[in-house]
Design an enzyme around this catalytic site. Structure first.
Site, mmCIF file in Angstrom:
data_model
loop_
_atom_site.group_PDB
_atom_site.id
_atom_site.type_symbol
_atom_site.label_atom_id
_atom_site.label_comp_id
_atom_site.label_asym_id
_atom_site.label_seq_id
_atom_site.Cartn_x
_atom_site.Cartn_y
_atom_site.Cartn_z
ATOM 1 N N ASP A 1 0.654 -1.297 -0.121
ATOM 2 C CA ASP A 1 0.130 0.007 -0.002
ATOM 3 C C ASP A 1 0.863 1.310 0.002
ATOM 4 O O ASP A 1 1.937 1.313 0.675
ATOM 5 C CB ASP A 1 -0.987 0.004 1.384
ATOM 6 N N GLU B 1 1.027 -0.437 -5.084
ATOM 7 C CA GLU B 1 -0.213 0.382 -5.151
ATOM 8 C C GLU B 1 0.468 1.829 -5.348
ATOM 9 O O GLU B 1 1.004 2.478 -4.341
ATOM 10 C CB GLU B 1 -0.766 0.357 -3.840
ATOM 11 N N ASP C 1 -11.356 1.667 -2.217
ATOM 12 C CA ASP C 1 -11.650 2.944 -1.917
ATOM 13 C C ASP C 1 -12.522 3.563 -3.033
ATOM 14 O O ASP C 1 -12.702 4.780 -2.798
ATOM 15 C CB ASP C 1 -10.254 3.568 -2.143
#
Length: 642
Positions: free
Chosen positions: A292, A339, A391
């Site tokens: 992430d 990411e 998200d």
């Protein structure tokens, strides 16, 4: 990474009993469905124990597992719980949403009862597990025991001797909380045992697990309490700076995440030892790891602690390629997904290229106007394409809430002029599957074709995030067949053995036309002669697990609880078609928001703001939303949206 595909489905969203998705029968069924659909990957969200706000990206420990995911029916089978006890507990009344308050008040009570009935300290396997994981488990269990006894206050608010980890105070606490420490160790032991069994089952079915590792840890966590030196803390254990994102066109005040920042100079001196341990643990849980906020390894945004917003932050250098070189030295060349969403600087792009890891492409980001790197004609093979992420809104919800010009661009780019509105999500999926990206990951909500009611998270908000759950009959055989056909068409489906193909064809024939006894018997005879060790049936796997657990409980532990036979939910069936839709694609594109042909004013007001390209890695929660009517399955053609 070979050309393949997978589905993004949080564990919490599985249709398990007792309030939340878990490592239950439904998880094994989902693995079977993935295999039938030609998938090779199951992507999940972080598995850590969630803190206030229930976000998997704000966890009490980066090493521990979420006790909510423990299958209570497994504990029934072991004889540590009884159905009468569970019937008295409130796990929430809405099967479509997780009720975290009800879970908090019931799950830990059920787990405590199971612990007290288990005599787990007599188990040699339990003792071996605790010993093997004592480097993180001891501090985590003590941290949770103290926190629970202090009304869940953050460790920064504890009495000074415990807050500062005074040696004599820690020694006294371990003695005082001995039984509570065992309780939290028990939770982790059961979590690990159940998860590893499910992961092993998935791997045998040809399904790899993609896990998610947030770059930051929570400020209130066992990780920070037991490792002050890893973070930018002052002498009182308070952070000097916290994480976030600077202001941009979408957020005038920036994003204030509040996570503590790493002392990268200290990590470098230790050859990134803590991070190596963290990633090694991650690869015990997952087959592939999504890193992430990858751009934070190049440069991170530091906001002064106590600031009300992110306006006065500044960028500081991260560890860069030296960190990943050390990871490769210690762990080989582990499979990561970077990411890399957001505005990438040349330096961040250089780091991604030097690492060699595939980055992410999100189709919903491709139509904000003009040419975009997220449009498929720009893709290279070494990337992972998504229609959306956890998200984002669902693709159907996203399409409904976009401005007319953005939808017009999507229609023109994807040739959607004559496509019925209910087919829009599948056309986005088609574009992802048809792209050159090595891997295509699709959120389950897009396959189900549902709207914004299926959204998982609104970044940087507090309210009702992480609650959506799939219905028991939503993911039906007709849809699974359609997914497989698309995966095969675009050369993403994993190969089947002849016996597996015959079984699938038999199931399809039975579902669609009804098979004769003669045909069924002939197919059974063929299957019996095949050597197909990897095609273990769910029922056999679960019976073996339950029988083994009962035997272990009888030989290693006391089993005072009674009435241990777990009830089995109905088998999943095809989802029923529902929800009216727009009659013509052109009407939707031509209509401005609020027009009689477009979404209703109420829907436009309830829609989330337009997605930004800078996804927040440390989500907190979402905005409160009115409870919508649940959509099940695909939509009927040529109808209008309500």
């Amino acid at each position: 990474m070979e050309r393949s595909c997978g589905i993004l489905m949080p564990v919490s969203s599985l249709p398990s009993d007792y309030g939340i998705g878990c490592f239950s029968k439904e998880a094994y069924e989902f693995v079977d469905q993935l295999a039938e659909a030609g998938q090779s990957y199951w992507q999940i969200l972080p598995l850590g124990p969630t803190s206030f706000g229930d976000s998997p990206y704000q966890s009490f420990s980066t090493f521990a597992g979420n006790p909510y995911f423990i299958d209570l029916k497994d504990l029934l089978d072991r004889g540590w719980l009884d159905k009468g006890t569970l019937r008295k507990l409130d796990f929430g009344s809405n099967p479509d949403k997780v009720d975290y308050e009800a879970l908090f008040n019931s799950r830990f009570l059920a787990l405590r009862i199971a612990f007290e009935n288990s005599s787990i300290t007599k188990s040699a396997k339990f003792k071996k597990y605790v010993k093997a994981n004592e480097e993180w488990l001891t501090d985590y269990a003590l941290y949770m025991a103290i926190k629970t006894d202090n009304d869940y206050k953050a460790w920064q608010e504890w009495d000074e001797p415990l807050r500062n980890r005074d040696e004599s105070a820690i020694k006294a606490a371990k003695k005082y909380y001995k039984n509570d420490i065992l309780f939290y160790e028990f939770q982790q032991y059961i979590f690990n045992e159940e998860w590893q069994e499910l992961k092993s089952y998935a791997n045998k079915k040809g399904i790899k697990i993609i896990g998610d590792v947030p770059i930051y840890v929570a400020l209130d966590s066992a990780d920070t309490w037991s490792n002050w030196n890893l973070f930018q803390f002052d002498k009182n254990g308070n952070p000097i700076g916290v994480a976030g994102c600077p202001p941009d066109a979408f957020t005038a005040l920036g994003q204030l995440w509040g996570n503590p920042l790493y002392d990268w100079n200290y990590h470098k001196k230790t050859s990134y030892a803590w991070w190596i341990k963290r990633l090694r643990r991650s690869f015990e849980l997952y087959d592939v790891v999504r890193l992430d906020h990858f751009i934070g390894f190049n440069a991170y945004y530091s906001i002064p602690f106590g600031a009300e917003n992110a306006v006065n932050g500044k960028y500081l250098p991260g560890p860069g390629i030296a960190f990943f070189n050390q990871v490769k030295k210690e762990l080989g060349d582990p499979p990561f997904i970077a990411e890399n969403l957001g505005v990438l600087t040349p330096e961040a792009m250089k780091l991604l290229n030097e690492s060699g890891y595939p980055g992410m492409k999100v189709l919903q980001f491709a139509f904000d106007g003009g040419d975009s790197d997220y449009q498929p004609h720009h893709y290279e093979r070494n990337c992972v394409v998504y229609t959306g992420t956890h998200d984002n809104d669902t693709t159907f919800g996203w399409f409904k809430s976009r401005k007319a010009k953005d939808r017009a661009l999507a229609v023109k780019y994807l040739h959607l002029e004559n496509v019925p509105i209910q087919e829009i999500p599948f056309e986005f999926i088609r574009a992802a599957y048809a792209s050159v990206a090595d891997l295509a990951i699709i959120p389950i909500q897009d396959f189900l074709g549902i709207g914004s009611e299926g959204r998982i998270n609104y970044p940087s908000t507090i309210g009702t995030n992480w609650q959506w759950r799939m219905g028991k009959r939503d993911f039906g055989k007709r849809l699974i067949k359609q997914i497989r056909e698309m995966a095969e068409l675009y050369a993403r489906a994993k190969e089947e053995t002849p016996s597996k193909r015959r079984r699938r064809k038999k199931n399809e024939m039975s579902d669609e036309t009804g098979s004769s006894n003669e045909t069924t018997e002939a197919l059974k005879a063929q299957e019996k002669s095949d050597d197909d060790s990897s095609g273990t049936k769910l029922s056999a796997a679960r019976r073996g697990r339950r029988g083994r657990k009962k035997a272990e409980a009888a030989t290693e532990t006391a089993s005072p609880a009674s009435d241990t036979q777990a009830s089995v939910p109905d088998e999943p069936q095809d989802a029923a078609a529902a929800e009216p839709n727009e009659a013509a694609m052109t009407e939707l594109i031509d209509a401005a928001p609020g027009d009689s042909h477009s979404d209703s004013p109420a829907e436009i007001q309830d829609a989330a703001p337009a997605e930004t390209q800078d996804a927040a890695p440390a989500e907190t929660n979402d905005t409160a939303q009115p409870k919508p009517k649940r959509r099940r399955g695909r939509r009927k053609k040529n109808e209008t949206i309500e």
